[in-house]
Every structure is written in C-alpha cells, then in structure tokens.
Design a protein around this motif. Sequence first.
Motif, PDB file in Angstrom:
ATOM      1  N   PRO A 277       1.331 -14.307  15.084  1.00 15.17           N
ATOM      2  CA  PRO A 277       2.712 -13.816  15.024  1.00 15.17           C
ATOM      3  C   PRO A 277       2.777 -12.293  15.065  1.00 15.17           C
ATOM      4  CG  PRO A 277       2.282 -15.461  13.313  1.00 15.17           C
ATOM      5  CD  PRO A 277       0.952 -15.099  13.901  1.00 15.17           C
ATOM      6  N   THR A 278       3.787 -11.791  15.726  1.00 20.05           N
ATOM      7  CA  THR A 278       4.067 -10.365  15.595  1.00 20.05           C
ATOM      8  C   THR A 278       4.541 -10.103  14.169  1.00 20.05           C
ATOM      9  OG1 THR A 278       5.241  -8.495  16.573  1.00 20.05           O
ATOM     10  CG2 THR A 278       6.490 -10.525  16.308  1.00 20.05           C
ATOM     11  N   SER A 279       4.281  -8.907  13.662  1.00 19.90           N
ATOM     12  CA  SER A 279       4.624  -8.642  12.260  1.00 19.90           C
ATOM     13  C   SER A 279       5.181  -7.245  12.075  1.00 19.90           C
ATOM     14  CB  SER A 279       3.395  -8.813  11.353  1.00 19.90           C
ATOM     15  OG  SER A 279       2.533  -7.692  11.448  1.00 19.90           O
ATOM     16  N   SER A 280       6.020  -7.131  11.059  1.00 16.77           N
ATOM     17  CA  SER A 280       6.489  -5.848  10.546  1.00 16.77           C
ATOM     18  C   SER A 280       6.055  -5.787   9.092  1.00 16.77           C
ATOM     19  CB  SER A 280       8.012  -5.740  10.664  1.00 16.77           C
ATOM     20  OG  SER A 280       8.474  -4.560  10.044  1.00 16.77           O
ATOM     21  N   GLN A 281       5.247  -4.773   8.744  1.00 17.19           N
ATOM     22  CA  GLN A 281       4.648  -4.709   7.417  1.00 17.19           C
ATOM     23  C   GLN A 281       5.037  -3.397   6.723  1.00 17.19           C
ATOM     24  OE1 GLN A 281       0.433  -5.870   7.267  1.00 17.19           O
ATOM     25  NE2 GLN A 281       0.553  -6.359   9.451  1.00 17.19           N
ATOM     26  N   ARG A 282       5.733  -3.532   5.627  1.00 21.91           N
ATOM     27  CA  ARG A 282       6.046  -2.362   4.810  1.00 21.91           C
ATOM     28  C   ARG A 282       5.004  -2.251   3.705  1.00 21.91           C
ATOM     29  NH1 ARG A 282      11.365  -1.334   0.921  1.00 21.91           N
ATOM     30  NH2 ARG A 282      10.974   0.907   0.541  1.00 21.91           N
ATOM     31  N   VAL A 283       4.319  -1.133   3.658  1.00 25.48           N
ATOM     32  CA  VAL A 283       3.302  -0.889   2.634  1.00 25.48           C
ATOM     33  C   VAL A 283       3.741   0.295   1.799  1.00 25.48           C
ATOM     34  CG1 VAL A 283       0.884  -0.378   2.141  1.00 25.48           C
ATOM     35  CG2 VAL A 283       1.483  -1.776   4.148  1.00 25.48           C
ATOM     36  N   ARG A 284       3.776   0.096   0.488  1.00 25.77           N
ATOM     37  CA  ARG A 284       4.146   1.165  -0.445  1.00 25.77           C
ATOM     38  C   ARG A 284       3.008   1.369  -1.440  1.00 25.77           C
ATOM     39  NH1 ARG A 284       9.703  -1.244  -2.507  1.00 25.77           N
ATOM     40  NH2 ARG A 284       8.651  -3.162  -1.838  1.00 25.77           N
ATOM     41  N   LEU A 285       2.568   2.587  -1.560  1.00 24.59           N
ATOM     42  CA  LEU A 285       1.498   2.962  -2.486  1.00 24.59           C
ATOM     43  C   LEU A 285       1.978   4.113  -3.357  1.00 24.59           C
ATOM     44  CD1 LEU A 285      -1.476   3.099   0.083  1.00 24.59           C
ATOM     45  CD2 LEU A 285      -0.808   1.149  -1.339  1.00 24.59           C
ATOM     46  N   GLY A 286       1.817   3.967  -4.654  1.00 29.45           N
ATOM     47  CA  GLY A 286       2.146   5.039  -5.586  1.00 29.45           C
ATOM     48  C   GLY A 286       0.931   5.383  -6.419  1.00 29.45           C
ATOM     49  N   ALA A 287       0.588   6.657  -6.502  1.00 30.83           N
ATOM     50  CA  ALA A 287      -0.637   7.063  -7.203  1.00 30.83           C
ATOM     51  C   ALA A 287      -0.412   8.348  -7.976  1.00 30.83           C
ATOM     52  CB  ALA A 287      -1.776   7.248  -6.204  1.00 30.83           C
ATOM     53  N   GLY A 288      -1.313   8.584  -8.936  1.00 31.43           N
ATOM     54  CA  GLY A 288      -1.338   9.865  -9.632  1.00 31.43           C
ATOM     55  C   GLY A 288      -2.071  10.895  -8.794  1.00 31.43           C
ATOM     56  N   HIS A 289      -2.050  12.140  -9.269  1.00 35.76           N
ATOM     57  CA  HIS A 289      -2.741  13.200  -8.533  1.00 35.76           C
ATOM     58  C   HIS A 289      -4.248  12.958  -8.484  1.00 35.76           C
ATOM     59  CE1 HIS A 289       0.744  15.668  -7.838  1.00 35.76           C
ATOM     60  NE2 HIS A 289       1.083  15.647  -9.122  1.00 35.76           N
ATOM     61  N   ASP A 290      -4.754  12.115  -9.402  1.00 35.16           N
ATOM     62  CA  ASP A 290      -6.185  11.804  -9.388  1.00 35.16           C
ATOM     63  C   ASP A 290      -6.524  10.699  -8.393  1.00 35.16           C
ATOM     64  OD1 ASP A 290      -5.030   9.618 -10.618  1.00 35.16           O
ATOM     65  OD2 ASP A 290      -6.306   9.692 -12.419  1.00 35.16           O
ATOM     66  N   GLY A 291      -5.520  10.177  -7.701  1.00 32.24           N
ATOM     67  CA  GLY A 291      -5.744   9.144  -6.694  1.00 32.24           C
ATOM     68  C   GLY A 291      -5.703   7.725  -7.206  1.00 32.24           C
ATOM     69  N   ARG A 292      -5.563   7.548  -8.506  1.00 39.33           N
ATOM     70  CA  ARG A 292      -5.539   6.181  -9.025  1.00 39.33           C
ATOM     71  C   ARG A 292      -4.170   5.534  -8.771  1.00 39.33           C
ATOM     72  NH1 ARG A 292     -10.236   5.518 -11.634  1.00 39.33           N
ATOM     73  NH2 ARG A 292     -11.230   7.398 -12.487  1.00 39.33           N
ATOM     74  N   LEU A 293      -4.219   4.363  -8.163  1.00 43.18           N
ATOM     75  CA  LEU A 293      -2.988   3.670  -7.816  1.00 43.18           C
ATOM     76  C   LEU A 293      -2.277   3.166  -9.065  1.00 43.18           C
ATOM     77  CD1 LEU A 293      -4.203   1.544  -4.770  1.00 43.18           C
ATOM     78  CD2 LEU A 293      -2.469   3.348  -4.702  1.00 43.18           C
ATOM     79  N   ALA A 294      -0.989   3.442  -9.126  1.00 40.20           N
ATOM     80  CA  ALA A 294      -0.148   2.868 -10.177  1.00 40.20           C
ATOM     81  C   ALA A 294       0.621   1.669  -9.649  1.00 40.20           C
ATOM     82  CB  ALA A 294       0.834   3.919 -10.703  1.00 40.20           C
ATOM     83  N   ALA A 295       0.940   1.695  -8.343  1.00 37.88           N
ATOM     84  CA  ALA A 295       1.770   0.636  -7.767  1.00 37.88           C
ATOM     85  C   ALA A 295       1.362   0.399  -6.325  1.00 37.88           C
ATOM     86  CB  ALA A 295       3.246   1.020  -7.843  1.00 37.88           C
ATOM     87  N   ILE A 296       1.375  -0.860  -5.945  1.00 41.08           N
ATOM     88  CA  ILE A 296       1.058  -1.237  -4.567  1.00 41.08           C
ATOM     89  C   ILE A 296       1.936  -2.418  -4.184  1.00 41.08           C
ATOM     90  CG2 ILE A 296      -0.882  -2.684  -5.351  1.00 41.08           C
ATOM     91  CD1 ILE A 296      -2.295  -1.989  -2.712  1.00 41.08           C
ATOM     92  N   ALA A 297       2.553  -2.323  -3.012  1.00 42.30           N
ATOM     93  CA  ALA A 297       3.400  -3.409  -2.501  1.00 42.30           C
ATOM     94  C   ALA A 297       3.119  -3.604  -1.022  1.00 42.30           C
ATOM     95  CB  ALA A 297       4.873  -3.116  -2.719  1.00 42.30           C
ATOM     96  N   HIS A 298       3.119  -4.845  -0.615  1.00 41.50           N
ATOM     97  CA  HIS A 298       2.867  -5.192   0.785  1.00 41.50           C
ATOM     98  C   HIS A 298       3.854  -6.297   1.151  1.00 41.50           C
ATOM     99  CE1 HIS A 298      -0.390  -6.325   3.999  1.00 41.50           C
ATOM    100  NE2 HIS A 298       0.752  -5.933   4.536  1.00 41.50           N
ATOM    101  N   ASP A 299       4.865  -5.958   1.945  1.00 42.97           N
ATOM    102  CA  ASP A 299       5.917  -6.898   2.335  1.00 42.97           C
ATOM    103  C   ASP A 299       5.843  -7.126   3.832  1.00 42.97           C
ATOM    104  OD1 ASP A 299       7.218  -7.052  -0.312  1.00 42.97           O
ATOM    105  OD2 ASP A 299       7.660  -4.938   0.064  1.00 42.97           O
ATOM    106  N   VAL A 300       5.742  -8.389   4.215  1.00 38.99           N
ATOM    107  CA  VAL A 300       5.496  -8.735   5.617  1.00 38.99           C
ATOM    108  C   VAL A 300       6.607  -9.643   6.130  1.00 38.99           C
ATOM    109  CG1 VAL A 300       3.870  -9.765   7.250  1.00 38.99           C
ATOM    110  CG2 VAL A 300       3.013  -8.618   5.193  1.00 38.99           C
TER     111      VAL A 300
END
Length: 742
Positions: A277-300
């Motif tokens: 299937p063709t796809s549209s994928q929204r990816v959201r990443l939120g991190a601190g200045h140290d690079g550690r992810l606080a939030a991750i979302a993947h909506d397809v």
Amino acid sequence: MIGQALNRVDGPMKVTGRATYAYEYGEAGRPLYGVIVGATIGKGRITRIDTEDAERAGGVSMVMTHQNAPEQGPRDESVSFEYWRAQPVLTGPDVHYYGEPVALVVAGTFEQARAAADLVDVEYATGRGRFVFAADDDETYIPKVVNAGLPTDTAVGDFDAGFSNAAVSVDQLYTTPYELSMPMEPHACLVEPRGEDLVVHVSSQIVDAARTSVAATLRTDPARIHIVTPFVGGGFGSKLGIHAETILAALAARALHRPVKVALTRQQVFQLVGVRPTSSQRVRLGAGHDGRLAAIAHDVTMHTNPDLEFAEQTAATTRSLYAAPHRLTSHRLTPLDLPRGSDVRAPGEAPGLLAVESAMDELAEALGMDPVELRIRNEPTVDPERDVPYSDRHLVDCLREGARRFGWEHRPATPASVREGRWLVGCGMSAAIRGHFQGPTTVRVRLEADGTAVVQTDMTDIGTGTYTVLTQVTGDGLGLPPERVRIELGRSELPASWGSGGSWGAANSSTAAHRACAALREQLLVTARGDARSPLHGRDPADAVFAEGSVRIGDASQTLSEIVAGHHPDGMEAEGQTLFMGDDPNYAAYSIHTYGAHFAEVGVDADTAEIRLRRMLGVFSVGRVLNAKTARSQLIGGMIWGTGAALEEEAVVDPRSGAFVNRDLAQYLVPVHADIPDIDAVILDGYDDKANPLGAKGVGELGICGAGAAVANAVFNATGIRVRDFPITIEKVLPGLPPMDG
C-alpha cells in the motif's frame, strides 16, 4: 556443520537447468494453455461480453466468463490467515479494479489462446472509481487489527504532554509509494486432472495455504488437491497465497479433463498479485537537549481495497525500537478501487523504518548530535510498550561495529560540504529491527538402511537456501556428511509447514528438523544399547557422539547403517515440530527481534542531481547463523531492495482508470548491477535461546529494514536536501542543489 558456508546443494541443478519450475512441467502431456483477459476499467460493471469470435478461433477449447464459470466457495473471513481462504474469481459482472479477470481463454497453444483472448469483446458501464490516495480522505477508517494480528493502535504515557514539553522536536510527514514484489519468475501454474484429483504445479511460498485455498475455492476435499512446488523462482511475499491464474487453471482443467497451463504476463503481475500500500506517515519525536527521547509517535494512513482489507503493520516497527516514556502508534485505511494491499518484502518494517529512521536523522541534525550516538542514547532496557525483557538484543553492538568498520568518524559533519569533482559526497546511517515470527511446522527425518537420511517437509525453497540449510542441520544432528542427506520439499503430501515467508522459514523448519534428529538419535541409542551383539551394548548414552556416519561411546562405535539395517530394514523415522508462536510461552515472556545497523555513502551529481550509491555496509544480529554464505547473501539482497525503495521503486497509478501505467521492468525501476557497487554485510556471533533450541532467527527481510533510510540520510548529508516523498528522484533533488562555485 551448522553455520558453515556450505555451497548450495541445489546449485548444480539450477545452473544446469535440471531444477523444474511450475510452468516447465507437463510438456509430454500436451497441456492446454490459458490466457487471462483483464478488465479495462477500474470500477463498474460488465454490461455485455461476447465470446463467439474467440470460441470460433483456431484451437480454442473454452472461453470462461462469469456467465459460465463453476460455482465457487466464498471467501471465509473467519479463517484467520488470508492465504488459507478461498479465492473465487469470475463470480459476477462487477469490476472492482483495473485488470481484474473477466475471462479465461483456453487453447491448444499459447499463441492461439493469446490471439483468441484479443477477440473477447466486453462492454462496461463505468462507475465512479476512487483511484487517488489522500491521507485525509473522509472515508478513512480504523481497522480492527493490522497484519499479523497486531493491535491497530498503541498508547503509553501522555504523548501530547511529553511532546509539547520537549526541548527539541521533529514533526514531519513521509510518503511511500505503491511497490511490488517483482520475483524473477512470474506467477504460473500447471493443473493436471487425475480422476477426481487435481495435481497443481504452482509457484507458491506456502504449500498448505495453496492446497487449502484451492480446495476451499473448488469446494472439494483438500485430500483431492496435490500441490507440487519443489523450486520457486522468488516470491518476496507475492506467492504467499495463490492467485487468479491458479484458480482459473484448476477450474478449466476440471471442466476439460485436460492439463491446463496459465502464466501471468509481467504486466498482469502488476494488477493481479497485490501491492504494497501507498502510505502517509506522520512521525513526531520530542527529545531533551541531551538527545534522550521523551515522546515518540508514528501515525500511518495507507490505501486498502474496499472489498479485501489489508492493513500493513507499518507503525509496529516503532513500538520496540527506542526508549521513550510517552508513545503513540496508529494505523488508518483509505479505501481505493485498486488491487488489494499485500505482503511485500519486509511488510511494515520496510516502509515504517524508512520514515522513522529518516526522522531520527532529522532529530540528530536539529540537536547537532552524531546520529549513531543519538540512537545509542535511546537504547531501551526492556520493550518500552510490552514491558517485557528482550530475548537477545545487540543493536548497540551493531551500531558501534558498523561505525568502526565504515569509518563513520570521517563522515562530513556539515551537509553539502564535501565535493569530489562534480560529485557531492555524503554519508548516512540507520538502525534496523524486525520481529522474529514462529509458525507451526513439522519435519520428518527418515534413516534408510544404507545410513542415508531423507528429510521431508512441504517447506519451500524460494531461492533462499532451504535445501542447503536443512542438509546442514540434519547432517549436524545425525553426524552425516552432506552427500548422505537428501531433502524433499514442496509437496502437499509431506508434513505441513508455514512455508517460506516472514523470515520464519529457515528457523521453523531447521528447528523441527533438529528435534526430529534428536528423536532419531534416541531411537538409535536405545536400539544399539539393547542389542547384545552391538559394541555399544550397555554403554552410557550420555557419552554418545554422532559423527562420520557412526555413533561412538567411549572407545566403541557402530555405523548408523549397521544399526538401521540390523533392526529396521525398512528404515526408521521421527518427526519434529515447532509451535505457533501464540502457543509458545517464550513469545509472551520476551520481545524477540533481529537487529542491524546500515551505513551508506552516496555521490550526487552537482549539475544533474543523479544519485549514485558508492558503498554500503550492514552489521546484523540474527542469533545463530545456519549458513554463513546464504545468510550474508540474503542480507545483501535485502540491502539492495532497500536501496531501490529509497531511490527507484514506484508504481504509478493512472488517476482516470486505476491502472498502473509503468507496469513492466523497463519503467518500474529496480536496482541493477550498475546501480550497486561495494556492499558488505557482517553478522555478529550470537545465539538466542528464547527463539528456539538452535538459537537462530530470521535473516531474509532484516537486510531491507532501515537500508533505504541510510541511503536517504546520505543524500541529505551530501546535498543538504531532505526528501520525504519516496523514492528520491532527480526531480525532487535538482531544484534545491547548491549552486556551483564560480
């Protein structure tokens, strides 16, 4: 013997042309030939179909349409897995997608059938078809589950709060196109009637599914259907189930009492075997200045056929990859009047990682952090969504070893900063993960009186080395050299398996063979120790060693052939099995995956935007390797497919008819030798005792996972241009290229 780089035992048969494929059977029996006539509209209804001219054409035996096709079994949605369901064709006048079969013409030669097929005259009432994908379509809906029975959505923590409070964030949309499996061997079959039975020579990845599906469609006892598929010329998901050519050939052979051959043309393959299937994928990443992810979302959001739902598990890749306390994943479907979606080369992981690993590269750029270090900082200690331990996770080892071997420290830190003549040069990387699956499989191992082992299972070899790997596992289990092991595959009369697909084939069948060998060893020892004439009589079985065709305990030994011939002149056998993963407690107690890291270097022509892969490295963790040569070959093949997904592959839909307009290998581009220079795959030593007793996990599709993102990230590093609509083509890069000096 397990793990050695043994040459393919079936190699000589293939290179000398003695390996027989589905369409090559039956010439001595003078088969008839069938040609499928496809609909020339994408949505509507047949109002008239005139077959008189075709029926009068030379050599024609039958023209089958919805008006005279036999009644067939309906698709039964209660059957858990799609590929075991009935697949009826020519059931009515409605047209659901372009190319859908509207007739089958059967004649004495292929040329006669093809000529007569052009004489079938069809008139249609054209309906309003939906052929253009839009992620925000009003008809988009939530599927109950996605492929492999995985949950549609997941949520952990409070994503909105975690994302809004993140110091650095990425919120991007990535789109992937329709893709097809494109095996070298097109889908083909020969069906021979033998009394009430049908012998079906078909190119199929799962024998049991083919048999069950054909029987359900024809409303007959599965015992009457005999599937034969000892060699398959590639599948990549497109041959997991049977398709229209097989059902139509079976219906015609039954009606005419003659063998009937039907093969899809390459153009028909584009319309009749399913697409990614063709796809549209929204990816959201939120991190601190140290690079550690606080939030991750993947909506397809992806397309589906309205009558045949398929939801690729694209966002599932994100659920176990990185640590983050706040998480969301979701899948949505938009119905279109196009061929059904289907499994295509690492379904879910391949397009999902293309988006997520591109987003991680964007986050690394926003943070000013090395992309390898960013991934290492977000390594989880337990599965972040299931909250269970990993069975055997060495992703960080893959990242570090890959960076060392590739010379990652020399990567340009600033995009578009390195030029060699007219070439802009850049490097990119990505992580790889793929779930390891297990399905019910039975393997019978038989010892003949001469000490030869015969391994029997309906498992298939789609070019990945099943014959060779089972030779090694059995030889290792019984202490026999390869030349004294014979493998019999791909027939429905043999013990059933889940076949080849989902990277489960080798591990499933090898584990079952391993268990069968263990049972045979026990039988042999009981027989020998109980025989007063045997040199092994009364010896401690705990000290037994099987090697060189003999069993040795201490200073005493006896050949297997002596034991078998003396007590079991007709041979002796045992069966080994693997369970469905849902019935194996390890799959509930652990998160079981394979892992890898990809590194790529590209050159981009500063004038034309031509992109050339210069070198590529993958480092992988797959548990225990069964054959070093075939495993490396599969991984390299996967990396090539990943490169194609990043730079070339795209099936284009005509918005007026729903037809794929580039439906041949001249226009649907896949990588060729000139596209692929220096590629290497390295496999870390490993053993995952939670996966199975052999400690081995799937290999085939892992090489694809993440590979495309490494190439895409290298293009960005070379040019400073981020393309989020795949594939990355000249037209998408050229407008943003930096001006030439001077």
